[in-house]
Design a protein around this motif. Structure first.
Motif, PDB file in Angstrom:
ATOM      1  N   LEU A  27      -2.328  -0.801  11.662  1.00  0.00           N
ATOM      2  CA  LEU A  27      -2.980  -0.267  10.464  1.00  0.00           C
ATOM      3  C   LEU A  27      -4.037   0.799  10.727  1.00  0.00           C
ATOM      4  O   LEU A  27      -4.503   1.436   9.780  1.00  0.00           O
ATOM      5  N   ARG A  28      -4.428   1.018  11.960  1.00  0.00           N
ATOM      6  CA  ARG A  28      -5.525   1.959  12.206  1.00  0.00           C
ATOM      7  C   ARG A  28      -5.140   3.367  11.781  1.00  0.00           C
ATOM      8  O   ARG A  28      -3.962   3.763  11.843  1.00  0.00           O
ATOM      9  N   PRO A  29      -6.119   4.153  11.347  1.00  0.00           N
ATOM     10  CA  PRO A  29      -5.846   5.558  11.014  1.00  0.00           C
ATOM     11  C   PRO A  29      -5.403   6.333  12.247  1.00  0.00           C
ATOM     12  O   PRO A  29      -5.631   5.913  13.389  1.00  0.00           O
ATOM     13  N   PHE A  30      -4.797   7.469  12.016  1.00  0.00           N
ATOM     14  CA  PHE A  30      -4.317   8.298  13.123  1.00  0.00           C
ATOM     15  C   PHE A  30      -5.485   8.736  14.002  1.00  0.00           C
ATOM     16  O   PHE A  30      -6.540   9.140  13.520  1.00  0.00           O
ATOM     17  N   ASN A  31      -5.301   8.625  15.309  1.00  0.00           N
ATOM     18  CA  ASN A  31      -6.294   9.060  16.291  1.00  0.00           C
ATOM     19  C   ASN A  31      -7.604   8.281  16.158  1.00  0.00           C
ATOM     20  O   ASN A  31      -8.687   8.807  16.430  1.00  0.00           O
ATOM     21  N   PHE A  32      -7.493   7.024  15.726  1.00  0.00           N
ATOM     22  CA  PHE A  32      -8.674   6.161  15.571  1.00  0.00           C
ATOM     23  C   PHE A  32      -8.514   5.002  16.541  1.00  0.00           C
ATOM     24  O   PHE A  32      -7.714   4.093  16.321  1.00  0.00           O
TER      25      PHE A  32
ATOM     26  N   LEU B  61      -0.818  10.237   1.196  1.00  0.00           N
ATOM     27  CA  LEU B  61      -1.103   8.824   1.444  1.00  0.00           C
ATOM     28  C   LEU B  61      -2.604   8.585   1.355  1.00  0.00           C
ATOM     29  O   LEU B  61      -3.362   8.995   2.237  1.00  0.00           O
ATOM     30  N   LEU B  62      -3.029   7.914   0.291  1.00  0.00           N
ATOM     31  CA  LEU B  62      -4.448   7.656   0.082  1.00  0.00           C
ATOM     32  C   LEU B  62      -4.893   6.347   0.737  1.00  0.00           C
ATOM     33  O   LEU B  62      -5.989   6.252   1.275  1.00  0.00           O
ATOM     34  N   LEU B  63      -4.054   5.330   0.666  1.00  0.00           N
ATOM     35  CA  LEU B  63      -4.409   4.015   1.180  1.00  0.00           C
ATOM     36  C   LEU B  63      -3.778   3.733   2.539  1.00  0.00           C
ATOM     37  O   LEU B  63      -4.430   3.183   3.430  1.00  0.00           O
ATOM     38  N   THR B  64      -2.506   4.085   2.684  1.00  0.00           N
ATOM     39  CA  THR B  64      -1.805   3.815   3.935  1.00  0.00           C
ATOM     40  C   THR B  64      -2.450   4.594   5.083  1.00  0.00           C
ATOM     41  O   THR B  64      -2.699   5.785   4.984  1.00  0.00           O
ATOM     42  N   GLY B  65      -2.701   3.897   6.172  1.00  0.00           N
ATOM     43  CA  GLY B  65      -3.323   4.534   7.320  1.00  0.00           C
ATOM     44  C   GLY B  65      -4.782   4.862   7.136  1.00  0.00           C
ATOM     45  O   GLY B  65      -5.335   5.708   7.849  1.00  0.00           O
TER      46      GLY B  65
ATOM     47  N   PHE C  93       0.825  -1.202   0.000  1.00  0.00           N
ATOM     48  CA  PHE C  93       0.000   0.000   0.000  1.00  0.00           C
ATOM     49  C   PHE C  93       0.865   1.260   0.000  1.00  0.00           C
ATOM     50  O   PHE C  93       0.538   2.256  -0.673  1.00  0.00           O
ATOM     51  N   VAL C  94       1.957   1.241   0.743  1.00  0.00           N
ATOM     52  CA  VAL C  94       2.891   2.374   0.716  1.00  0.00           C
ATOM     53  C   VAL C  94       3.491   2.534  -0.678  1.00  0.00           C
ATOM     54  O   VAL C  94       3.636   3.664  -1.187  1.00  0.00           O
ATOM     55  N   TRP C  95       3.839   1.412  -1.308  1.00  0.00           N
ATOM     56  CA  TRP C  95       4.404   1.459  -2.663  1.00  0.00           C
ATOM     57  C   TRP C  95       3.411   2.092  -3.638  1.00  0.00           C
ATOM     58  O   TRP C  95       3.777   2.946  -4.451  1.00  0.00           O
ATOM     59  N   VAL C  96       2.134   1.679  -3.562  1.00  0.00           N
ATOM     60  CA  VAL C  96       1.111   2.241  -4.444  1.00  0.00           C
ATOM     61  C   VAL C  96       0.924   3.724  -4.165  1.00  0.00           C
ATOM     62  O   VAL C  96       0.829   4.545  -5.089  1.00  0.00           O
TER      63      VAL C  96
ATOM     64  N   VAL D 151       2.852  10.416  -9.632  1.00  0.00           N
ATOM     65  CA  VAL D 151       2.074  10.749 -10.819  1.00  0.00           C
ATOM     66  C   VAL D 151       1.319  12.060 -10.609  1.00  0.00           C
ATOM     67  O   VAL D 151       1.263  12.926 -11.495  1.00  0.00           O
ATOM     68  N   GLY D 152       0.728  12.217  -9.429  1.00  0.00           N
ATOM     69  CA  GLY D 152       0.021  13.461  -9.138  1.00  0.00           C
ATOM     70  C   GLY D 152       0.941  14.666  -9.163  1.00  0.00           C
ATOM     71  O   GLY D 152       0.563  15.746  -9.635  1.00  0.00           O
TER      72      GLY D 152
END
Length: 562
Positions: free
Chosen positions: A483-488, A399-403, A378-381, A388-389
């Motif tokens: 894997l949880r999002p920050f502050n989740f 980071l769209l997927l990571t976290g 996921f970090v690689w993607v 690209v962006g």
């Protein structure tokens, strides 16, 4: 005949087959990532770990497996034989009561006993009264050791060996399987489940300060910030896991499995009296008391004292996070299991049979390994999309997927797909195939057949599978921590973090809620164990599907020697 074969061939290459294979392929991403990382170049951090603490990880993990495996084997098999073969006061209560410790996660039990036996506690005062020479300030130091955490883990893991010995078995069959070498497949299957839990454990060993492969993965990923070292430790842990699987399969030999569906006449039990009845009562009462009753009573006392200042808006948000996440993961896991199982039903080919076996591997893989295996790709993607962006839009995407919750849900599905797939496959086997054939002959497509014919018949099984995944997600700790999002926060992570911050009383509130939720499938299992006997057909009950998910590694309810 040729026309029928052609129809089967078209079904075999249908969208259902493609969808099932794609879904199964996605579940292998964490494994592929771990193996690819192990084969890549090593880092300086990994070389330092290999030369310093790797031996400690190896020895401690192996020692925990040996100790917990031996203790659970003795407790579970002894209790199962007494309950199945003998008659003594309290036997009916112990028959289902000995399953209750399954509802207590190991990290919660570890935290509870560490605080319960702390210096200056009531338990310490009791020891000081009964055994003054042992009541020293070092009393808790002796508890917070590898043997100490092994005993605590055994108190809540022994039901795996207990259940697999008595479920669907008559007393005489249990006697012969315990007393004779024919018991080996069942013993190995139950013990393997225990050892899988030992390798997956993070909370208890971390709290007790025992370095294992799981704690090493956390240390390599977070404080050291070295994905390569984390991947290599995950690869070492996988060697343990796959070795266990090979041993379990090899020891099973030609043993076949029995779901207890045959009507059996229960033979007379040995009537125990006097000191024998007292001894049997103690053998069953001690693990039940220390594995469930005492931790729950202590947690309840702490929760009552801490609840007025802890039950606020933040706790409500955390509970919503936990239950919402568990519901979403359960829905996705059951949906994936339904697609894979239905594709195999439409086209029972060796390829789809292999896909089903691959799909259930995630349950045997520790949560920390899956988490690292998900993070790396996921970090690689994310980095490629960000590049690209930056090139196209002039600004990165971040980071769209990571976290994200998407990564966490994906990891949950990989980890617990076996828990939902086993009951769903079993449910399809109970549905007569002629119903599908009649539906197809009337012009209904496979999808409409599934919706109109199969799903109404499988609703109990699907609910059972979803319940199992829901409870497992609610209890899962290492995977969620990584894997949880920050502050989740979830109930599991909150209980562990509060205890780590020495706020054990406050940690009792979310911990107790996790245990109470975990009691639901355990109670269903207790119902089945209590009803096993004359006239009961377990294969017709959704409760039996729950059992199929509680012990997904052996894959069936009971083991019979060939």
């Amino acid at each position: 005949m040729a026309r029928q074969s052609g129809a089967q061939f078209r079904v075999g290459v249908s969208g259902w087959t493609v969808a099932a294979l794609v879904l199964v392929a996605l579940t292998t991403i964490p494994l592929v990532a771990v193996f690819a990382g192990v084969l890549g170049p090593s880092s300086d951090t990994w070389r330092h770990i290999a030369s310093t603490v790797l031996a400690d990880y190896l020895v401690n993990s192996a020692a925990l497996m040996v100790l917990v495996g031996a203790i659970t084997l003795v407790i579970g098999v002894s209790a199962a034989w007494l309950v199945a073969m003998c008659s003594f006061p309290g036997r009916r209560v112990f028959e289902w009561g000995l399953i209750l410790p399954l509802a207590v996660p190991t990290y919660i039990a570890g935290i509870t006993y560490a605080e319960l036996l702390a210096y200056g506690s009531q338990a310490y005062d009791l020891v000081a009264w009964a055994w003054p020479s042992a009541a020293t300030p070092r009393f808790q130091t002796h508890i917070m050791t590898l043997p100490g955490v092994a005993v605590v883990m055994s108190l809540v893991l022994f039901p795996y060996t207990y259940v697999i010995r008595i479920l669907g078995r008559s007393p005489w069959q249990t006697f012969y399987q315990v007393a004779l070498p024919l018991a080996r497949p069942a013993v190995v299957a139950g013990s393997t489940l225990v050892l899988m839990e030992v390798l997956n454990e993070y909370g208890a060993v971390k709290y007790y300060g025992i370095p294992t492969f799981t704690t090493g993965i956390f240390r390599a990923w977070f404080p050291l910030d070295d994905p390569d070292a984390a991947l290599r430790l995950a690869g070492c842990l996988l060697l343990f896991v796959f070795s266990l699987i090979l041993v379990e399969r090899g020891q099973r030999g030609r043993a076949r499995f029995d779901d207890g569906s045959r009507v059996q006449r229960p033979p007379p039990r040995y009537a125990l009296r006097g000191w024998r009845a007292t001894a049997a009562f103690a053998v069953c009462a001690v693990p039940m008391a220390f594995g469930f009753v005492l931790p729950v009573v202590q947690l309840t006392a702490w929760a009552v004292s801490a609840a007025p200042g802890f039950l606020d808006t933040d706790f409500a948000v955390m509970a919503v996070h936990s239950f919402g996440l568990a519901l979403a993961a359960a829905a996705f896991a059951v949906l994936v299991a339904l697609v894979v199982a239905y594709a195999a039903r439409l086209s029972p080919t060796p390829l789809l049979a292999l896909a089903s076996r691959v799909a259930v591997l995630g349950y045997s893989i520790p949560g920390a390994v899956i988490a690292v295996g998900v993070l790396v790709p996921f970090v690689w993607v994310d980095r490629r999309v960000d590049a690209v962006g930056e090139a196209v839009l002039g600004s990165g995407t971040g980071l769209l997927l990571t976290g994200s919750l998407a990564a966490l849900l994906f990891a949950y599905v990989v980890r617990f797909l076996a828990v939902s797939l086993n009951p769903v496959e079993s449910g399809f086997k109970r549905v007569c195939g002629n119903l599908d054939e009649c539906s197809r002959s009337l012009g209904l497509s496979p999808l409409r057949t599934l919706l109109r014919v199969d799903l109404p018949l499988l609703k109990g099984v699907l609910a059972s599978a979803a319940l199992l995944v829901f409870v497992d997600v609610l209890k899962e700790l290492p995977l969620t921590l990584i894997l949880r999002p920050f502050n989740f926060d979830t109930l599991a992570t909150s209980a562990f973090q509060l205890a780590s911050d020495e706020r054990v009383a406050q940690s009792a509130v979310p911990a107790l809620l996790v245990i109470l939720t975990g009691l639901i499938p355990v109670i269903l299992l207790g119902r089945l164990v209590g009803r096993t006997g004359p006239g009961h057909r377990a294969e017709e009950s959704a409760v039996e599907a729950t059992v199929q998910g509680l012990a997904p590694l052996p894959g069936e309810a009971g083991v019979v020697g060939d």
